[in-house]
Design a protein around this motif. Structure first.
Motif, PDB file in Angstrom:
ATOM      1  N   GLY A 198     -71.900  68.687  14.975  1.00 26.59           N
ATOM      2  CA  GLY A 198     -72.908  69.686  14.623  1.00 26.59           C
ATOM      3  C   GLY A 198     -73.427  69.505  13.214  1.00 26.59           C
ATOM      4  O   GLY A 198     -74.632  69.567  12.962  1.00 26.59           O
ATOM      5  N   CYS A 199     -72.518  69.262  12.269  1.00 28.83           N
ATOM      6  CA  CYS A 199     -72.930  69.073  10.871  1.00 28.83           C
ATOM      7  C   CYS A 199     -73.799  67.830  10.730  1.00 28.83           C
ATOM      8  O   CYS A 199     -74.776  67.826   9.978  1.00 28.83           O
ATOM      9  N   LEU A 200     -73.424  66.768  11.458  1.00 23.19           N
ATOM     10  CA  LEU A 200     -74.218  65.535  11.393  1.00 23.19           C
ATOM     11  C   LEU A 200     -75.638  65.798  11.873  1.00 23.19           C
ATOM     12  O   LEU A 200     -76.620  65.402  11.231  1.00 23.19           O
ATOM     13  N   LEU A 201     -75.747  66.484  13.022  1.00 23.36           N
ATOM     14  CA  LEU A 201     -77.070  66.767  13.575  1.00 23.36           C
ATOM     15  C   LEU A 201     -77.879  67.651  12.631  1.00 23.36           C
ATOM     16  O   LEU A 201     -79.051  67.384  12.365  1.00 23.36           O
ATOM     17  N   ALA A 202     -77.210  68.701  12.129  1.00 26.81           N
ATOM     18  CA  ALA A 202     -77.936  69.619  11.249  1.00 26.81           C
ATOM     19  C   ALA A 202     -78.415  68.888  10.000  1.00 26.81           C
ATOM     20  O   ALA A 202     -79.562  69.063   9.568  1.00 26.81           O
ATOM     21  N   ALA A 203     -77.558  68.050   9.432  1.00 24.36           N
ATOM     22  CA  ALA A 203     -77.954  67.313   8.227  1.00 24.36           C
ATOM     23  C   ALA A 203     -79.065  66.330   8.546  1.00 24.36           C
ATOM     24  O   ALA A 203     -80.001  66.155   7.761  1.00 24.36           O
TER      25      ALA A 203
END
Lengths: 311, 253
Positions: A198-203
């Motif tokens: 999720g963090c990867l996608l959001a970033a």
């Protein structure tokens, strides 16, 4: 593009990725510890006894459980999963998952700190309640095994013979605490995979789609709501602090769209969607994203047209 | 994944957080208000890892023999522990540590700014009513304080002649004439995901020679002017001095 530019972009990406991760990780850990304590200290029967069975009361109970377990949208996922493992009724867990990140003392306080005693605060609590309650009721219609992953239903490590219970005497807290911590660790590691995705996608979204593009689109009564909902999804800011983030948009966006941001963001965002995949069947995750989206969109647009400026 | 490995991973995450706290780079990522949470989480990781240690002591006798043979199998080593994390799962969990170590930590700067809307003349809203009240009395106004003040007055000319001394990084793009640049900071209310750039337009004859992203301390006085078609107070610099990046690169409202 020359190498330097690529490297600088990469650095921005990594900084944002780590920013979201570092900010979310304490909450996920706290949620996992609560989940571990539930697993070891809360009996199936107790849970069965205290949670109402009548559908409407059950959904109501789910929406207000956040007052007992003050968790944000990261922490709520492992807790819900463990409660399901203990046989919690489907709609109760769904209502809890949707409502708890807002309807809990910590988030209410931070919203109050940001907006004061305003329609935004009252509206946030009221509409979160209504939406979470409705989605809980909708899931009343679904079958448990169609919605939950098998591993949610039967967390394997629960059967990993808790050391002391089998030994005849009543287990002491000292004996059970390590087990609770171990379950917490398992849950944390399990959920962290999804958190990282999720963090990867959001970033990635943040580095690839400039925020200015989004903010440039939306001033209309409909587009402003859509843009704020999209922002809530992409930013993936923790619900304990999103009120302060929303404050920055107050002048630029309609109040109703800000309210929609504050209602929708805690229910669903990129990182929590990724984490839902560890609890629910893939297709049902789509419902859990779309239902709140549609309801929050309807809410925002309706308020924009009918109430106008609520400030 | 075996309990020992899981414990190690948790300890690794704990060390990662504590090291970021220790060398101060934590301020590149989150608002200082939440740093105590990072500390708690760091300690929490060690505690939870200890849970594995205690348990695996008990389990050691029963599982002792079978562990080595399972090293290459990711799935279904039956009643062994819980949700068998796969290699990919492990890699994902370690990714924050790996990326954080391989890519040198660096706060957001001019590159990130090109993506975002920059507010120059006042903030679109009262982002920081509290910090500005504290600051207005005596302590030197920072960039954010000035922008909040501009916003409150809503009259660019009201600040003519007032002296200012601010620190920030240099930002320039196509809109800037040779003798102007922006001294900028990011404001972060939660973590860098919500970072919003702010800046003051500075007039300085050698602006073009300043390196983008380098940190400067600007002192001068305001003079109402126009930038990019917008009326705004412009800081006419008497002095622009290169300076080290501050320990906390962002401003926290």
């Amino acid at each position: 593009m020359d190498l330097n530019v690529v490297l600088e972009r990469l650095q921005v990406f990594v900084t944002i990725f780590l920013g979201i991760f570092i900010e979310a990780v304490p909450f996920l850990l706290a949620g996992s510890v609560v989940a571990g304590l539930i697993e070891i200290f809360l009996g199936r029967e107790t849970l069965h006894r205290i949670v109402p069975h009548q559908p409407i009361l059950a959904a109501l109970a789910g929406t207000s459980m956040g007052m007992v377990f003050p968790v944000c949208e990261c922490g709520v996922v492992p807790v819900t999963r463990r409660l399901y493992g203990k046989g919690l009724a489907l709609p109760v867990g769904i209502a809890f998952l949707m409502a708890a990140p807002v309807i809990n003392p910590v988030v209410m306080l931070s919203t109050y700190a940001a907006f004061g005693w305003s329609p935004i605060l009252v509206g946030r609590i009221a509409f979160t309640f209504v939406i979470a309650f409705s989605i809980g009721l909708i899931f009343q219609l679904a079958r448990r095994d169609e919605v939950l992953l098998p591993t949610t239903e039967h967390p394997e490590d629960a059967m990993d013979e808790p050391p002391a219970v089998s030994s005849g005497e009543h287990p002491t807290i000292r004996q059970r605490l390590p087990s609770a911590l171990r379950v917490a660790g398992d849950d944390f590691l399990d959920m962290t995979r999804y958190l990282v995705i999720g963090c990867l996608l959001a970033a990635a979204m943040q580095t690839l789609i400039p925020q200015s593009t989004l903010t440039a689109i939306g001033q209309g009564p409909v587009t402003s709501v859509i843009v704020m909902l999209a922002l809530a999804f992409v930013l993936s800011v923790c619900s304990t602090v999103d009120a302060f983030v929303a404050l920055a948009f107050v002048g630029t966006f309609t109040p109703a769209s800000i309210l929609a941001f504050l209602v929708f963001g805690p229910m669903v965002d990129i990182k929590s969607t990724a984490m839902f995949l560890g609890v629910f069947q893939r297709r049902k995750v789509a419902y859990l994203v779309l239902l709140p989206f549609v309801m929050a969109l309807f809410l925002g647009v309706f308020l924009n047209f009918n109430v106008g400026v609520l400030r | 994944m075996k309990n020992g490995v899981k414990g190690l991973v948790l300890i690794g995450l704990g060390f990662f957080l504590i090291s970021r706290l220790n060398n101060g780079t934590i301020f590149f990522y989150i608002n200082s208000r939440f740093v105590w949470l990072t500390l708690l989480a760091g300690i929490g990781f060690f505690l939870v890892a200890a849970g594995y240690l205690f348990e695996s002591q008990a389990a050691r006798s029963s599982h002792a023999g079978e562990d080595h043979d399972h090293a290459d199998h990711d799935h279904h080593d039956h009643h062994d522990h819980s949700h068998n994390l796969s290699r990919i799962g492990l890699l994902l969990i370690l990714l924050p540590i790996v990326l954080g170590t391989l890519i040198p930590p660096r706060p957001l700067g001019a590159t990130a700014m090109a993506d975002r809307e920059v507010s120059v003349s006042g903030l679109s809203s009262a982002v920081a009513p509290k910090s500005s009240q504290v600051a207005s009395s005596d302590h030197k106004k920072n960039l954010l304080d000035w922008l909040v003040a501009f916003d409150a007055k809503n009259d660019p000319q009201a600040f003519d002649g007032q002296e200012a001394e601010v620190v920030g990084f240099v930002y320039r793009d196509g809109r800037f004439a040779d003798d102007t640049f922006m001294v900028s900071r990011f404001i972060v209310s939660c973590c860098v995901a919500d970072a919003t750039p702010i800046g003051l337009i500075v007039q300085w004859p050698d602006a073009a020679s300043l390196k983008t992203d380098s940190w400067v301390e600007v002192s001068g006085a305001f003079q109402a002017g126009e930038f990019d078609g917008q009326k705004t107070p412009i800081l006419v610099a008497q002095q622009v001095q290169p300076t080290d990046p501050p320990n906390q690169p962002y401003l926290f409202p």
